[in-house]
Design a protein around this motif. Structure first.
Motif, mmCIF file in Angstrom:
data_model
loop_
_atom_site.group_PDB
_atom_site.id
_atom_site.type_symbol
_atom_site.label_atom_id
_atom_site.label_comp_id
_atom_site.label_asym_id
_atom_site.label_seq_id
_atom_site.Cartn_x
_atom_site.Cartn_y
_atom_site.Cartn_z
ATOM 1 N N ILE A 186 0.836 -1.203 0.000
ATOM 2 C CA ILE A 186 0.000 0.000 0.000
ATOM 3 C C ILE A 186 0.872 1.255 0.000
ATOM 4 O O ILE A 186 0.471 2.295 -0.538
ATOM 5 C CB ILE A 186 -0.977 -0.003 1.193
ATOM 6 C CG1 ILE A 186 -2.116 0.991 0.926
ATOM 7 C CG2 ILE A 186 -0.271 0.301 2.498
ATOM 8 C CD1 ILE A 186 -3.296 0.839 1.848
ATOM 9 N N SER A 214 1.535 1.656 -3.651
ATOM 10 C CA SER A 214 0.352 2.112 -4.386
ATOM 11 C C SER A 214 0.121 3.606 -4.199
ATOM 12 O O SER A 214 -0.174 4.324 -5.150
ATOM 13 C CB SER A 214 -0.885 1.333 -3.921
ATOM 14 O OG SER A 214 -0.759 -0.040 -4.213
ATOM 15 N N ARG A 242 -1.313 -1.683 7.032
ATOM 16 C CA ARG A 242 -1.770 -0.945 5.860
ATOM 17 C C ARG A 242 -2.042 0.517 6.198
ATOM 18 O O ARG A 242 -1.944 1.388 5.329
ATOM 19 C CB ARG A 242 -3.028 -1.593 5.281
ATOM 20 C CG ARG A 242 -2.758 -2.882 4.500
ATOM 21 C CD ARG A 242 -4.019 -3.347 3.794
ATOM 22 N NE ARG A 242 -3.790 -4.534 2.987
ATOM 23 C CZ ARG A 242 -3.357 -4.542 1.742
ATOM 24 N NH1 ARG A 242 -3.079 -3.391 1.145
ATOM 25 N NH2 ARG A 242 -3.188 -5.676 1.084
#
Length: 476
Positions: A280, A283, A414
């Motif tokens: 993450i 991303s 996350r």
């Protein structure tokens, strides 16, 4: 429970241990009536998994511009800090309540948790699209995560509506629909954000001019309402009586004790946490880097460009998972496959900022290849956790709690990923001429280092070698 207390059912539909009025037993009958493969129920599960993944992936293409529109930063270099907080807020909320939702699913049923999860998307995702301030965006994303326990519950539910020989397919379906969400989410965010600017002939002067990030939220909300209407067709799978373990004795498997003492399960969760942090963080910072100006080391892309790149990687992911991944897993096992894909991505990550001088076409190819490798890594990790470990270590009465435990711990990592990654990105923007790791070289060195740690965590003693066994029907 004594045999005399178990009602005799029609011989054609009966099965050992069935109890009249138990929703879990009724669900088993439905599964058997469909020869162990209820296509309609699996279709609904697929829709719900897609509905769950869309709000997570949709924000990355436009988050940089959204923070910029909030006017909370003194300079563009600070955008990464604020974007990291918004990106982390969803997972922070989910980390706080993951175990709670898993416990509720095991005590009161899967459907109440599914209902709350879909409703959270309808309410809080809509409000996020209407956000006019940083604090409103942060709060609505946090509440969306807090009231969303769908991932763990749907993973458990998917294994309970199929006969044993079809469980590998149901597990794969969950991962596949997550992959579809990775395709459609960024595409929706890229194409539907700021529509009055991109499509002035249609949206100029409308509500979408005043609320430039509402259209993508509205589309997801409409889809969530349609998915919610399908919930009535799902049977409850939780049994309202004692469930017998493999040795035939009720309570022979203590879920409270076994979960924390099950080393393969706990070690797999920790490996997943390390990967989740890296994934993450990549991303979020990849999108921030791609849309940042070229003068600061970015690509100067638009949100549409980012959405296209992420959508292409999502399409490749879907092909990899459905066509290539099963064969590679049977040959090498998920852990070895994970190591290989991660190792391939590390040099590409480190070299990426130095490749910005390439022609635009070649640069887009390189960027897409890296995104594909990262998505493939995600598939192999998910398969390892949900396929080769989850279904071996958890009986049906534990799956909600096990998925809830994983959901909370993984969500915590996350939540840290975007916050830490966004901070590293913002710090890198302030040192473009440093002698060591200048500018975005620092960011991608950080991402490469976390990927390397992810590789190390897959070796013994961190992860038992027994978890490298591929999924086969005999495991279920």
């Amino acid at each position: 429970m004594a045999d005399a207390e178990i009602p005799l059912l029609d011989e054609e539909k009966s099965f050992s241990g069935s109890v009249e009025g138990c929703p879990g037993c009724k669900a088993i009958l439905i599964v058997r009536e469909n020869h162990g493969f209820p296509k309609k129920l699996l279709f609904i599960v697929a829709n719900m998994m897609l509905c769950n993944s869309l709000p997570i992936a949709v924000i990355f293409p436009f988050l940089y511009f959204m923070v910029q529109d909030f006017h909370v930063t003194k300079s563009d270099a600070d955008i990464g800090y604020f974007a990291g907080w918004i990106g982390s807020s969803f997972m922070a909320g989910r980390a706080l309540t993951g175990i709670l939702w898993g416990t509720i699913a095991d005590k009161y049923g899967r459907k109440p948790v599914i209902f709350c999860g879909i409703m959270s998307i309808i309410v809080f995702n809509t409000l996020f699209g209407l956000s006019k301030s940083f604090w409103m965006a942060l709060t609505t994303r946090f509440l969306l995560g807090t009231f969303n326990g769908l991932l763990g519950t749907m993973t458990a539910y998917a294994t309970e509506i199929c006969s044993e020989e079809h469980v590998p397919f149901s597990v794969s379906l969950v991962g596949s629909m997550w992959g579809v969400g990775l395709i459609l989410g960024p595409a929706l965010g890229g194409y539907l954000s700021q529509p009055a600017i991109k499509y002035p002939g249609v949206f100029a002067g409308t509500i979408f001019d005043s609320y430039p990030y509402f259209l993508q939220a509205l589309v997801i909300t409409i889809y969530a309402v349609m998915v919610l209407a399908q919930l009535a067709q799902l049977p409850e799978t939780l049994h309202k009586h004692e469930v017998f373990a493999n040795d035939g004795k009720a309570g022979a498997y203590d879920p409270k004790e076994s979960l924390l003492r099950n080393f393969p399960l706990i070690s797999s969760i920790l490996v997943y946490c390390i990967w989740a942090f890296h994934d993450i963080a990549f991303s979020e910072t990849f999108s921030l880097w791609a849309v940042s100006p070229k003068r600061t080391g970015g690509l100067g892309w638009t949100s549409t460009d980012v959405g296209q790149a992420l959508a292409l990687s999502g399409l490749a992911l879907l092909f990899f998972q459905l066509v290539i991944f099963p064969s590679l897993t049977r040959l090498f096992g998920p852990i070895l496959l994970t190591r290989a894909v991660t190792a391939l991505s590390i040099p590409l990550l480190v070299l990426l900022p130095s490749l910005t001088s390439l022609e635009d076409t070649w640069l887009r190819v390189v960027v897409t290849v890296i995104a594909i490798l990262k998505c493939c890594l995600g598939v192999s990790i998910l398969s390892m956790i949900h396929g080769t470990v989850w279904l071996r270590v958890c009986i049906s009465t534990q799956r909600g709690a096990a998925n809830g435990l994983s959901l909370s711990v993984v969500s915590l990592f996350r939540a840290l990923g975007p916050a830490v990654g966004g901070s590293v990105f913002a710090f890198a923007q302030t040192r473009p001429h440093a002698s060591i790791l200048p500018g975005d070289q620092l960011l991608f060195f950080f991402l490469g280092a976390t990927a390397f740690i992810s590789v190390l965590s897959t070796f013994p003693p961190f992860l038992p070698q027994s978890t490298n066994k591929p999924i086969i029907e005999d495991d279920f």
